[in-house]
Design an enzyme around this catalytic site. Structure first.
Site, PDB file in Angstrom:
ATOM      1  CG  HIS A 124     -10.887   1.919  -5.593  1.00 34.34           C
ATOM      2  ND1 HIS A 124     -11.953   2.757  -5.718  1.00 34.34           N
ATOM      3  CD2 HIS A 124      -9.909   1.995  -6.086  1.00 34.34           C
ATOM      4  CE1 HIS A 124     -11.523   3.682  -6.313  1.00 34.34           C
ATOM      5  NE2 HIS A 124     -10.333   3.244  -6.860  1.00 34.34           N
ATOM      6  CG  ASP A 161      -7.190   8.141  -6.159  1.00 32.03           C
ATOM      7  OD1 ASP A 161      -5.637   8.038  -4.965  1.00 32.03           O
ATOM      8  OD2 ASP A 161      -8.035   8.279  -6.619  1.00 32.03           O
ATOM      9  CG  HIS A 163      -9.421   6.744  -9.568  1.00 35.97           C
ATOM     10  ND1 HIS A 163      -8.396   6.573  -9.340  1.00 35.97           N
ATOM     11  CD2 HIS A 163     -10.033   6.366 -11.018  1.00 35.97           C
ATOM     12  CE1 HIS A 163      -7.954   7.060 -10.616  1.00 35.97           C
ATOM     13  NE2 HIS A 163      -8.664   6.608 -11.547  1.00 35.97           N
ATOM     14  CG  ASP A 248      -5.251   9.065  -8.742  1.00 32.31           C
ATOM     15  OD1 ASP A 248      -5.993   9.469  -7.685  1.00 32.31           O
ATOM     16  OD2 ASP A 248      -5.294   7.424  -8.765  1.00 32.31           O
TER      17      ASP A 248
END
Ligand code: ZN
Length: 345
Positions: A124, A161, A163, A248
């Site tokens: 991120h 991931d 996200h 995740d």
């Protein structure tokens, strides 16, 4: 040739026990690694800190200074979900540098492939902002280093991931030397990663986003990789594949709404490894990102590591199968094959 691993030795003091991104995550993986008996067969690379020049190749001076300044304090918050402690500067430098070290070992030919077991995570972190539990963008620092210093022409970064890897996308959005491909749940933090975002300028067509409806798991991912991700990698022909390996997306994860299993993660890694063998002599490095259910995280990371060492053992999810029907991804696959510049035509 062996599989390389490196573990960030400075991660533990970057910790906040009330936060999901905590030191117990990497402790869980190293405990599983030690219990597995696999460690003796791996090439363990010494961890090392990134240099400021390596960080400056992808991040702004003011962002780097903010992390350094924050880490002069016992505890502070860069944004509402990104903490630092007095040890975070060292931990973050070591996370990025360790990713670089594993990439160097693989590109230099002393290891066949590798896994950088690092935290804090990185994907991120944008050119100008630490965010989303991430201080520096470890995988981006490693990719840029490979291009600038290891004579690597093109890098594919696959981010599985749950996200979207908004930071990695931003860093390479106009750069045709990096193909960034992300699968992520949508809607979900940070809200980026739309299908229409495919790169711009020289980087037009070298970003590929697969935003997924909640509930997609092993079957959907297998199709997405077979029909979109792997064909795009073949078309791009990278000299190195890096993987933002976030776990995740596991069905038990408290943050992620997807339904991958440990076996599903192993299958994705196997597909990527086969693609790497086909296009770039097997050169592939996984860099740890998210994953917040400790048992699922440790089992998934270990399953991927076993795949890297080429053990074709049957992978069974110790937490059990997801046990849900999945949303259909056929329409998304069809749109990508029709519209994305790397796949269409
Ligand atoms: Zn994540």
């Amino acid at each position: 040739m062996r599989t390389a691993i490196a573990i960030n030795p400075r991660h533990a003091a970057h910790d906040e026990p009330r936060h999901v991104e905590q030191a117990a995550r990497l402790h869980a993986i190293t405990a599983a690694l030690n219990a597995s008996g696999l460690r003796a067969s791996l090439l363990e690379i010494p961890a090392r800190p990134a240099t400021e020049d390596q960080l400056l190749a992808v991040h702004s001076p003011s962002m780097i200074e903010l992390v350094r300044w924050s880490a002069n304090r016992p505890h502070s918050w860069i944004d509402h979900d990104t903490y630092t402690t007095s040890a975070s500067w060292d931990a973050a430098l070591m996370a990025a540098g360790t990713a670089v070290a594993v990439v160097e070992a693989v590109v230099g030919g002393s290891a066949r492939n590798g896994f950088a077991l690092v935290r804090p995570p990185g994907h991120h972190a944008t050119p100008t902002e630490s965010m989303g539990f991430c201080l520096f963008n470890n995988v981006a620092v490693a990719a840029r280093y490979a291009i600038d210093h290891l004579s690597i022409g093109r890098v594919a970064i696959v981010d599985f991931d749950v996200h979207h890897g908004n930071g990695t996308q931003d860093i390479f959005y106009t750069d045709d030397r990096v193909f960034f491909c992300s699968t992520h749940a949508s809607p979900l933090y940070p809200g980026t990663g739309a299908e229409r975002d495919i790169g711009s300028g020289k980087g037009h067509g070298t970003t590929l986003n697969l935003p997924l409806p909640h509930g997609v798991g092993d079957a959907g991912f297998a199709r997405l990789f077979d029909d979109v991700v792997i064909p795009a990698i073949r078309r791009y022909r990278p000299d190195l594949i890096l993987v933002s390996a976030g776990y995740d997306g596991h069905w038990a994860d408290p943050l992620g709404p997807l339904t991958l299993s440990v076996a599903g993660y192993a299958a994705l890694t196997r597909r990527l490894m086969e693609a790497a063998e086909e296009v770039c002599r097997g050169r592939m490095v996984l860099v740890l990102e998210g994953g917040y259910h400790l048992r699922a995280l440790a089992a998934s990371a270990m399953a991927c590591l076993e795949v890297l060492t080429n053990k074709n053992s049957i992978v069974v999810d110790p937490l059990g199968p997801a046990g849900e029907s999945e949303p259909d991804v056929s329409a998304l696959i069809a749109r990508m094959r029709q519209n994305h510049p790397l796949l269409a035509g």
